[in-house]
Design a protein around this motif. Structure first.
Motif, PDB file in Angstrom:
ATOM      1  N   UNK A   1       4.784  16.080  -7.092  1.00 60.24           N
ATOM      2  CA  UNK A   1       5.918  16.300  -7.538  1.00 60.24           C
ATOM      3  C   UNK A   1       6.119  16.691  -8.631  1.00 60.24           C
ATOM      4  N   UNK A   2       5.916  15.481  -9.664  1.00 58.52           N
ATOM      5  CA  UNK A   2       5.759  15.646 -11.148  1.00 58.52           C
ATOM      6  C   UNK A   2       5.107  14.586 -11.602  1.00 58.52           C
TER       7      UNK A   2
ATOM      8  N   UNK B   1       8.331   6.569 -13.548  1.00 62.15           N
ATOM      9  CA  UNK B   1       8.825   5.937 -14.456  1.00 62.15           C
ATOM     10  C   UNK B   1      10.271   6.102 -14.924  1.00 62.15           C
ATOM     11  N   UNK B   2      10.762   7.263 -15.111  1.00 60.93           N
ATOM     12  CA  UNK B   2      12.002   7.409 -15.882  1.00 60.93           C
ATOM     13  C   UNK B   2      13.140   7.573 -14.609  1.00 60.93           C
ATOM     14  N   UNK B   3      12.644   8.032 -13.589  1.00 57.76           N
ATOM     15  CA  UNK B   3      13.589   8.371 -12.509  1.00 57.76           C
ATOM     16  C   UNK B   3      13.566   7.201 -11.115  1.00 57.76           C
ATOM     17  N   UNK B   4      12.482   7.007 -10.628  1.00 64.52           N
ATOM     18  CA  UNK B   4      12.295   6.365  -9.696  1.00 64.52           C
ATOM     19  C   UNK B   4      12.272   4.900  -9.920  1.00 64.52           C
ATOM     20  N   UNK B   5      11.537   4.437 -11.018  1.00 63.36           N
ATOM     21  CA  UNK B   5      11.448   3.122 -11.509  1.00 63.36           C
ATOM     22  C   UNK B   5      12.918   2.363 -11.692  1.00 63.36           C
ATOM     23  N   UNK B   6      13.776   3.121 -12.362  1.00 63.96           N
ATOM     24  CA  UNK B   6      15.207   2.262 -12.612  1.00 63.96           C
ATOM     25  C   UNK B   6      15.745   2.069 -11.135  1.00 63.96           C
TER      26      UNK B   6
ATOM     27  N   UNK C   1       3.973   6.254  -5.324  1.00 59.82           N
ATOM     28  CA  UNK C   1       3.725   6.400  -6.552  1.00 59.82           C
ATOM     29  C   UNK C   1       2.632   7.556  -7.042  1.00 59.82           C
ATOM     30  N   UNK C   2       1.554   7.290  -6.442  1.00 59.53           N
ATOM     31  CA  UNK C   2       0.401   8.418  -6.639  1.00 59.53           C
ATOM     32  C   UNK C   2       0.966   9.661  -6.038  1.00 59.53           C
TER      33      UNK C   2
ATOM     34  N   UNK D   1       0.817  -1.235   0.189  1.00 65.25           N
ATOM     35  CA  UNK D   1      -0.007  -0.105   0.019  1.00 65.25           C
ATOM     36  C   UNK D   1       0.799   1.200   0.021  1.00 65.25           C
ATOM     37  N   UNK D   2       2.006   1.331   0.728  1.00 66.35           N
ATOM     38  CA  UNK D   2       2.956   2.321   1.014  1.00 66.35           C
ATOM     39  C   UNK D   2       3.329   2.495  -0.592  1.00 66.35           C
ATOM     40  N   UNK D   3       3.823   1.540  -1.235  1.00 62.57           N
ATOM     41  CA  UNK D   3       4.537   1.741  -2.755  1.00 62.57           C
ATOM     42  C   UNK D   3       3.473   2.454  -3.604  1.00 62.57           C
TER      43      UNK D   3
END
Length: 108
Positions: free
Chosen positions: A64-65, A70-75, A57-58, A51-53
């Motif tokens: 924030x942005x 996807x491009x910054x936190x995902x990797x 993401x939300x 749930x915290x993940x």
């Protein structure tokens, strides 16, 4: 300045402890599977608290942005958990490092 150094050192110790735990868990899984198993940070977070993940993401996309996750936190979440925690431990240790006194060690 000393309380901030203590805080950075404490966070570094916690990150190092998390890296050790993640490394031990990966090594136990590797031995039982007879192959190398590296748990990603995202999978570890998903197993601990899904749930915290989702909320993170939300929050990141809303406040924030829009294109941050996807491009910054995902990797970052795809990397091995022990490596991320070791990197954080190093960064916080460097931030809280106190240079030893030159004359205090060997002076008479």
């Amino acid at each position: 300045m000393r309380p901030l150094q203590f805080l950075f050192r404490f966070i570094s110790a916690l990150a190092l402890l998390a890296a050790i735990v993640a490394g031990v868990l990966d090594s136990i899984q590797s031995v039982s599977a007879s192959s190398v198993v590296l748990t990603s940070l995202g999978n570890m977070w998903l197993n601990l608290d899904p749930e915290s993940l989702t909320l993170a993401e939300i929050y990141a996309e809303t406040y924030v942005s829009e294109g941050l996750w996807r491009p910054v936190i995902g990797p970052v979440l795809a990397q091995p958990a022990f490596a991320i925690f070791l990197g954080l431990a190093l960064l916080f240790w460097m931030a809280g490092y106190r240079k030893p006194r030159f004359a205090g060690r060997f002076s008479a």
